[in-house]
Each structure stands twice: as structure tokens, then as C-alpha cells.
Design a protein around this motif. Structure first.
Motif, PDB file in Angstrom:
ATOM      1  N   PRO A 128      -3.675   8.913   5.606  1.00 35.10           N
ATOM      2  CA  PRO A 128      -3.238  10.107   4.861  1.00 35.10           C
ATOM      3  C   PRO A 128      -4.397  10.699   4.065  1.00 35.10           C
ATOM      4  CG  PRO A 128      -2.479   8.105   3.769  1.00 35.10           C
ATOM      5  CD  PRO A 128      -3.095   7.666   5.065  1.00 35.10           C
ATOM      6  N   LYS A 129      -4.339  12.017   3.863  1.00 34.35           N
ATOM      7  CA  LYS A 129      -5.395  12.693   3.121  1.00 34.35           C
ATOM      8  C   LYS A 129      -5.405  12.253   1.658  1.00 34.35           C
ATOM      9  CE  LYS A 129      -5.370  16.729   6.144  1.00 34.35           C
ATOM     10  NZ  LYS A 129      -5.136  18.200   6.260  1.00 34.35           N
ATOM     11  N   SER A 130      -4.229  11.867   1.159  1.00 32.32           N
ATOM     12  CA  SER A 130      -4.115  11.315  -0.191  1.00 32.32           C
ATOM     13  C   SER A 130      -3.145  10.142  -0.132  1.00 32.32           C
ATOM     14  CB  SER A 130      -3.625  12.380  -1.173  1.00 32.32           C
ATOM     15  OG  SER A 130      -2.390  12.919  -0.747  1.00 32.32           O
ATOM     16  N   ASP A 179      10.361  12.537   9.185  1.00 32.67           N
ATOM     17  CA  ASP A 179       8.946  12.411   9.501  1.00 32.67           C
ATOM     18  C   ASP A 179       8.398  11.253   8.678  1.00 32.67           C
ATOM     19  OD1 ASP A 179       6.561  12.957  10.752  1.00 32.67           O
ATOM     20  OD2 ASP A 179       6.490  15.065  10.146  1.00 32.67           O
ATOM     21  N   MET A 180       7.354  10.605   9.182  1.00 35.07           N
ATOM     22  CA  MET A 180       6.850   9.401   8.547  1.00 35.07           C
ATOM     23  C   MET A 180       5.340   9.492   8.340  1.00 35.07           C
ATOM     24  SD  MET A 180       9.767   7.784   8.503  1.00 35.07           S
ATOM     25  CE  MET A 180       9.304   6.165   7.885  1.00 35.07           C
ATOM     26  N   ALA A 181       4.864   8.815   7.289  1.00 36.59           N
ATOM     27  CA  ALA A 181       3.430   8.665   7.053  1.00 36.59           C
ATOM     28  C   ALA A 181       3.126   7.182   6.858  1.00 36.59           C
ATOM     29  CB  ALA A 181       3.004   9.465   5.821  1.00 36.59           C
ATOM     30  N   VAL A 182       1.895   6.803   7.167  1.00 34.37           N
ATOM     31  CA  VAL A 182       1.499   5.401   7.099  1.00 34.37           C
ATOM     32  C   VAL A 182       0.172   5.266   6.357  1.00 34.37           C
ATOM     33  CG1 VAL A 182       2.720   4.634   9.177  1.00 34.37           C
ATOM     34  CG2 VAL A 182       0.434   5.625   9.390  1.00 34.37           C
ATOM     35  N   GLU A 183      -0.045   4.062   5.844  1.00 33.32           N
ATOM     36  CA  GLU A 183      -1.279   3.769   5.121  1.00 33.32           C
ATOM     37  C   GLU A 183      -1.522   2.270   5.190  1.00 33.32           C
ATOM     38  OE1 GLU A 183      -2.704   3.855   0.442  1.00 33.32           O
ATOM     39  OE2 GLU A 183      -1.362   5.441   1.148  1.00 33.32           O
ATOM     40  N   GLU A 184      -2.736   1.874   5.451  1.00 30.91           N
ATOM     41  CA  GLU A 184      -3.063   0.453   5.570  1.00 30.91           C
ATOM     42  C   GLU A 184      -3.050  -0.228   4.202  1.00 30.91           C
ATOM     43  OE1 GLU A 184      -6.325  -2.170   8.138  1.00 30.91           O
ATOM     44  OE2 GLU A 184      -6.713  -0.062   7.667  1.00 30.91           O
ATOM     45  N   TYR A 185      -2.614  -1.490   4.196  1.00 32.02           N
ATOM     46  CA  TYR A 185      -2.769  -2.322   2.990  1.00 32.02           C
ATOM     47  C   TYR A 185      -3.061  -3.748   3.439  1.00 32.02           C
ATOM     48  CZ  TYR A 185       1.709  -4.968   2.658  1.00 32.02           C
ATOM     49  OH  TYR A 185       2.749  -5.858   2.834  1.00 32.02           O
ATOM     50  N   ALA A 186      -3.348  -4.640   2.503  1.00 32.08           N
ATOM     51  CA  ALA A 186      -3.927  -5.951   2.828  1.00 32.08           C
ATOM     52  C   ALA A 186      -3.091  -6.751   3.827  1.00 32.08           C
ATOM     53  CB  ALA A 186      -4.131  -6.755   1.538  1.00 32.08           C
ATOM     54  N   MET A 191       9.417  16.900   6.526  1.00 33.14           N
ATOM     55  CA  MET A 191       9.154  17.182   7.934  1.00 33.14           C
ATOM     56  C   MET A 191       7.939  18.087   8.089  1.00 33.14           C
ATOM     57  SD  MET A 191      13.054  17.605   9.367  1.00 33.14           S
ATOM     58  CE  MET A 191      12.513  18.380  10.884  1.00 33.14           C
ATOM     59  N   GLY A 192       7.096  17.730   9.058  1.00 29.57           N
ATOM     60  CA  GLY A 192       5.876  18.476   9.297  1.00 29.57           C
ATOM     61  C   GLY A 192       4.667  17.923   8.589  1.00 29.57           C
ATOM     62  N   LYS A 193       4.878  16.965   7.673  1.00 30.71           N
ATOM     63  CA  LYS A 193       3.761  16.394   6.924  1.00 30.71           C
ATOM     64  C   LYS A 193       3.434  14.970   7.364  1.00 30.71           C
ATOM     65  CE  LYS A 193       4.117  19.285   2.838  1.00 30.71           C
ATOM     66  NZ  LYS A 193       4.083  19.346   1.356  1.00 30.71           N
TER      67      LYS A 193
END
Length: 348
Positions: A315-317, A232-239, A249-251
Motif C-alpha cells: 500500500p502507498k500508506s 475490495d481488499m488491501a494487504v501489507e506484510e508483517y513479521a 471499493m476501487g482502492k
């Protein structure tokens, strides 16, 4: 019905409706573990009382059996015939499957070594081998259209050199989408080769780094599917673009039920091997000019679609980071991430 019992039943009903709709066949499927999930503990030199480094494939297998894994995918380089037999004996006693991870022969001079590794993997009980065409990431390693064409030529030659060997030993070879090939490029290469013994190891999340939607990647490579790296993957913006992380998995943001269904539809016997790499987020600098040096077939609309997806899934954090942790803390985080993923698989 008493009030307490009613509330318990109502809560269970709501939970059941809220869970992802996984295909029913997964109740009979045990997830495996990719050795790279243990990026820290996989180093035999690691000294820790609680998380001692794995000395070899048997150590890895024993531990993965303890946490409920159905099998492992592990590097088979430098195995002797005697060690391969020991792996087979232990694997059979534990009732686990084995897949190998192997390097491709770059030249004709490498074929003999490749054949020895295939032979030993087969002796240990592996019927599937995973490999990659490029050790690094495309946007970090290749810096011009000419460099990509040279990579493509060399990768195709390596696959052609490997094919007669895996055909001889009747072992399947799965080329991973390793942040190198776009799914369409890898599929075209496999179609041109047209061998029942060479296909794809589908990584569920890698091609997000190449601005591909994971469902598109899966649908494109599914006809050639040999094995998987489930994650499972999470993403977050950066410059300069966005950050990309494996998470338990699941997060994350992946539609795991749909991805699994696509895989099973094309290969009912496919294995699902967890690759949960505990590390700092990867930078995907898709807003920098250098990133685009080798991409002639990726449009601005695909970039816009990916950035919209990133912004929609904040992401929440902050994404997890481990570089600042002590070794024992890294080892503990690694084990926890893997165990969380297995708990999710078993529950859902």
C-alpha cells in the motif's frame, strides 16, 4: 475546436480508457448493504447525534435507501411475525430487496427455532438467507486436524438439518466462505448435499486469509452461487505473515470486474451486497506453525504465491486503523467508507 474544449474531450477520453471494464449490465444493478458494514452504527445502544445507532432492520433499510442501496442483508434472529410484516410493508414501499442472515441449527432441538426464523424472513420478503458454519476464523479457532474434522462433521450435520426447512419454504440458503472453508472443501460439501435450495454466499475477499486467490475462490463456488459479499481488499506484510483489510471499493487489489463477471455468468440474478467493515487490519499469521494446524491441502507454492502477491501490492500508506479513534470518529469513518464504495459503484 477551441483549445479548452479539445483538452476537456481528450481528458474524458483518457479517463474512459483508464477505468475498469465493468460489464454493461451493472448499469441496471443496485448494490445492497450487509448489516456488518455497520459494525459500529449497527449497535442500537450507540448514542450519536449525527450517526444514531440503528434500532432495527427498518432503521437500517431507511438509511441504506437514502445512500442509494438496492437492498439489505440483515440478521433475522428474534423477529416476530408482526415485525416481519412491517419490514415487508416498508421494503415494498421503498422498492428494495431483502436478504436474511441466519444461524444454522446445530442439533435437532434447534430446528424449530430455525424454522420460525426462516418463516419470518420469508414473510418479510426474503428469498435468500446467508449463513456461516464457523463463527470464528479457522486458523484462530481450530488447532488440530481432529478439530477441523469435528468442525466439518458438525457443519455438515447443521446444513443437513437446515435443508428440509429452506426447501419447505422455498428460500435459498447460502453458506458463506467465512475464513473457515477452503473453496474446494465447501464446494465438495455442497455437491454431496446436492440441493437446489442450499448453495454459497461468495465473499470476494475472505479466502485470501486462507491463501486462496480470489478468482480461484469465485470460480470454485460460482456453480453454487446464491448471493455475495462484495468488497475490495488491501494487504501489507508483517513479521508473521501479512495484514488484510477491507477498503473502499476501487482502492484495493481485487479484480472486481472479473469477479462480478464470474458471478453473473453462473447466476444472472445474483445480488451484490457491500460488506465494507471498518476496523483495524486482520493479522494472517501464515508464517507461524500454529496457522497450519488444519491445512493438509495447502502447499508451500500457494504460500509463496500469496506472499509474492502481498509484496507486489504494497500500500502507498499504512493500512487504515480505527481503534484509536473516538466513537464519533469511528462512525464517521464507517459511513465515509460505505459512501465511497457506493460512489465507485455508481460511477464505474
Amino acid at each position: 475546436m477551441k483549445r479548452r474544449k479539445f483538452l476537456q474531450n481528450a481528458t474524458l477520453g483518457f479517463t474512459a480508457l483508464s477505468l475498469p471494464k465493468f460489464p454493461p449490465f451493472l448499469a441496471e444493478t443496485r448494490m445492497g448493504v450487509v448489516v456488518h458494514s455497520y459494525a459500529f452504527r449497527g449497535n442500537p445502544k450507540v448514542e450519536s447525534k449525527k450517526y444514531p445507532g440503528f434500532q432495527n432492520a427498518i432503521d437500517l433499510m431507511e438509511h441504506c435507501h437514502q445512500i442509494g442501496a438496492g437492498g439489505i442483508q440483515v440478521v433475522v434472529k428474534d423477529w416476530s411475525s408482526d415485525f416481519a410484516k412491517k419490514v415487508r410493508e416498508r421494503r415494498e414501499k421503498l422498492g428494495m430487496y431483502l436478504e436474511g442472515s441466519i444461524g444454522l441449527p446445530k442439533t435437532a432441538a434447534d430446528v424449530a427455532t430455525f424454522e420460525t426464523e426462516v418463516k419470518n424472513a420469508k414473510e418479510a420478503g426474503a428469498h435468500i438467507l446467508r449463513t456461516v458454519s464457523l463463527g470464528g476464523r479457522r486458523y484462530e479457532t481450530l488447532h488440530s486436524p481432529e478439530a477441523f474434522q469435528e468442525f466439518k462433521k458438525n457443519a455438515t450435520l447443521a446444513i443437513q438439518l437446515a435443508e428440509p426447512i429452506v426447501r419447505k419454504y422455498q428460500v435459498k440458503l447460502g453458506i458463506e466462505n467465512h475464513k473457515d472453508w477452503l473453496a474446494s472443501e465447501l464446494a465438495a460439501t455442497l455437491k454431496q448435499l446436492s440441493s437446489e435450495w442450499v448453495g454459497a454466499t461468495l465473499d470476494f475477499g475472505n479466502n485470501i486469509a486462507l491463501l486462496e486467490d480470489p478468482i480461484t475462490t469465485a470460480q470454485t463456488l460460482a456453480p453454487y452461487l446464491m448471493s455475495t459479499h462484495i468488497k475490495d481488499m488491501a494487504v501489507e506484510e508483517y513479521a508473521s505473515g501479512f495484514l488484510l483489510s477491507e477498503v473502499p471499493m476501487g482502492k484495493g487489489i481485487l479484480d472486481l470486474p472479473k469477479l462480478i463477471s464470474i458471478c453473473k455468468q453462473h447466476n444472472p440474478n445474483v445480488t451484490f451486497n457491500l460488506e465494507m467493515i471498518t476496523r483495524d487490519p486482520l493479522e494472517i499469521p501464515c508464517l507461524n506453525n500454529d496457522y497450519w494446524a488444519t491445512f493438509s491441502g495447502v502447499s508451500g507454492s500457494e504460500l509463496a504465491r500469496m506472499l509474492q502477491m502481498v509484496r507486489k501490492n504494497k500500500p502507498k500508506s499504512a493500512l487504515p486503523r480505527v481503534a484509536q479513534l473516538s466513537l464519533d470518529e469511528k462512525l464517521a469513518a464507517e459511513e465515509d467508507n460505505i459512501v465511497q464504495s457506493f460512489d465507485y459503484w455508481k460511477q464505474h
